[in-house]
Enzyme design. Structure first.
Site, PDB file in Angstrom:
ATOM      1  N   GLY A  37      21.177  14.410  39.378  1.00 46.25           N
ATOM      2  CA  GLY A  37      22.621  14.500  39.163  1.00 46.25           C
ATOM      3  C   GLY A  37      23.410  13.281  39.608  1.00 46.25           C
ATOM      4  O   GLY A  37      24.594  13.389  39.915  1.00 46.25           O
ATOM      5  N   GLU A  50      24.092   3.007  34.133  1.00 44.63           N
ATOM      6  CA  GLU A  50      24.462   4.302  33.533  1.00 44.63           C
ATOM      7  C   GLU A  50      25.714   4.861  34.201  1.00 44.63           C
ATOM      8  O   GLU A  50      26.602   5.403  33.543  1.00 44.63           O
ATOM      9  CB  GLU A  50      23.319   5.317  33.686  1.00 44.63           C
ATOM     10  CG  GLU A  50      22.114   5.038  32.810  1.00 44.63           C
ATOM     11  CD  GLU A  50      21.035   6.106  32.976  1.00 44.63           C
ATOM     12  OE1 GLU A  50      21.343   7.299  32.972  1.00 44.63           O
ATOM     13  OE2 GLU A  50      19.856   5.723  33.117  1.00 44.63           O
ATOM     14  N   ASN A  93      25.503  12.304  25.187  1.00 46.83           N
ATOM     15  CA  ASN A  93      24.303  12.205  26.024  1.00 46.83           C
ATOM     16  C   ASN A  93      24.172  10.770  26.513  1.00 46.83           C
ATOM     17  O   ASN A  93      24.596   9.840  25.834  1.00 46.83           O
ATOM     18  CB  ASN A  93      23.059  12.569  25.200  1.00 46.83           C
ATOM     19  CG  ASN A  93      21.784  12.500  26.025  1.00 46.83           C
ATOM     20  OD1 ASN A  93      21.763  12.900  27.190  1.00 46.83           O
ATOM     21  ND2 ASN A  93      20.710  11.985  25.438  1.00 46.83           N
ATOM     22  N   HIS A  97      21.279   8.016  27.596  1.00 47.66           N
ATOM     23  CA  HIS A  97      19.831   7.812  27.447  1.00 47.66           C
ATOM     24  C   HIS A  97      19.457   6.454  28.055  1.00 47.66           C
ATOM     25  O   HIS A  97      20.118   5.454  27.781  1.00 47.66           O
ATOM     26  CB  HIS A  97      19.462   7.868  25.966  1.00 47.66           C
ATOM     27  CG  HIS A  97      17.998   7.742  25.730  1.00 47.66           C
ATOM     28  ND1 HIS A  97      17.123   8.795  25.944  1.00 47.66           N
ATOM     29  CD2 HIS A  97      17.239   6.691  25.340  1.00 47.66           C
ATOM     30  CE1 HIS A  97      15.896   8.391  25.680  1.00 47.66           C
ATOM     31  NE2 HIS A  97      15.927   7.118  25.316  1.00 47.66           N
TER      32      HIS A  97
HETATM   33  C1  GRF Z   1      18.873   9.025  33.995  1.00 47.03           C
HETATM   34  O1  GRF Z   1      18.241   7.800  33.733  1.00 47.03           O
HETATM   35  C2  GRF Z   1      19.226   9.705  32.713  1.00 47.03           C
HETATM   36  O2  GRF Z   1      19.640   8.839  31.705  1.00 47.03           O
HETATM   37  C3  GRF Z   1      17.910  10.322  32.376  1.00 47.03           C
HETATM   38  O3  GRF Z   1      17.506  10.886  33.599  1.00 47.03           O
HETATM   39  C4  GRF Z   1      17.862   9.975  34.646  1.00 47.03           C
HETATM   40  C5  GRF Z   1      18.308  10.721  35.878  1.00 47.03           C
HETATM   41  O4  GRF Z   1      19.653  11.016  35.857  1.00 47.03           O
HETATM   42  N1  GRF Z   1      17.946  11.175  31.229  1.00 47.03           N
HETATM   43  P1  GRF Z   1      20.500  11.736  37.010  1.00 47.03           P
HETATM   44  O5  GRF Z   1      20.340  10.997  38.320  1.00 47.03           O
HETATM   45  O6  GRF Z   1      20.010  13.173  37.131  1.00 47.03           O
HETATM   46  O7  GRF Z   1      21.908  11.669  36.495  1.00 47.03           O
END
Ligand code: GRF
Length: 192
Positions: free
Chosen positions: A20, A178, A111, A113
């Site tokens: 998260g 991200e 989303n 990615h």
């Molecule tokens: C991120 O790289 C996301 O893009 C992928 O999972 C990873 C973990 O994300 N799908 P988060 O820390 O749970 O937001």
């Protein structure tokens, strides 16, 4: 893309499965004075998602759904409607939403990615990028359609892959981008 929201904030549901960290950055973004969004729902398929702790910390409603049970989509759609959700942000969400769900939800679904789509759809993107001897990788925020990781691209950020990079170090670099990219994507769909 989002016609007009006037002074009203967009109501956002964030779907998570794990850590998260993207959820955390979206919450931070929602707390800015002039933020166009408010997060009023966190949905997870995984009761052990660490990200669910942010629901408690920031007093956001959370709901956990078992995706193996009957009618789970109907129940999620009901919850989204009840909370007037305009926008769903999938953030590290590891389940695939059905065609029917995407059709029935009347708002926008985004989303994030961890690759420069259309390259490296699906899982293990960083290992794939390194194995393919790519000079760059990065991340993409896109609209969700019924085809995996294939909807319209909203925004992307490039990251350089160094010779020393491993899937782990690359994941860390991309993840940091991200966190900045998701809020930018939301601003972009509001003011294209
Ligand atoms: C991120 O790289 C996301 O893009 C992928 O999972 C990873 C973990 O994300 N799908 P988060 O820390 O749970 O937001």
């Amino acid at each position: 893309m989002v016609q007009s929201i006037g002074s009203k904030k967009l109501k956002v549901a964030v779907f998570i499965s794990g850590k998260g960290s993207n959820l955390k950055s979206l919450i931070k973004f929602s707390k800015l004075k002039k933020s166009p969004i408010m997060i009023n729902l966190i949905i997870s398929n995984n009761p052990k998602s660490k990200g669910l702790n942010y629901a408690n910390k920031f007093q956001i409603k959370k709901k956990i759904f078992n995706f193996d049970k009957k009618f789970y989509e109907k129940k999620i759609l009901y919850e989204l409607k009840k909370n007037n959700v305009d926008l769903i942000c999938l953030a590290g969400f590891m389940k695939i939403l059905s065609k029917n769900f995407i059709k029935k939800f009347k708002g926008i679904i985004l989303n994030i990615h961890p690759s420069l789509l259309p390259k490296f759809k699906g899982l293990n993107t960083h290992a794939k990028a390194i194995k393919n001897k790519e000079k760059y990788s990065g991340c993409t925020v896109h609209m969700v359609t019924s085809k995996l990781d294939s909807g319209k691209i909203i925004i992307q950020k490039k990251v350089t892959i160094n010779k020393q990079d491993t899937p782990k170090t690359l994941a860390k670099k991309v993840l940091a981008e991200e966190h900045k990219l998701y809020p930018k994507a939301i601003l972009k769909i509001i003011n294209p």
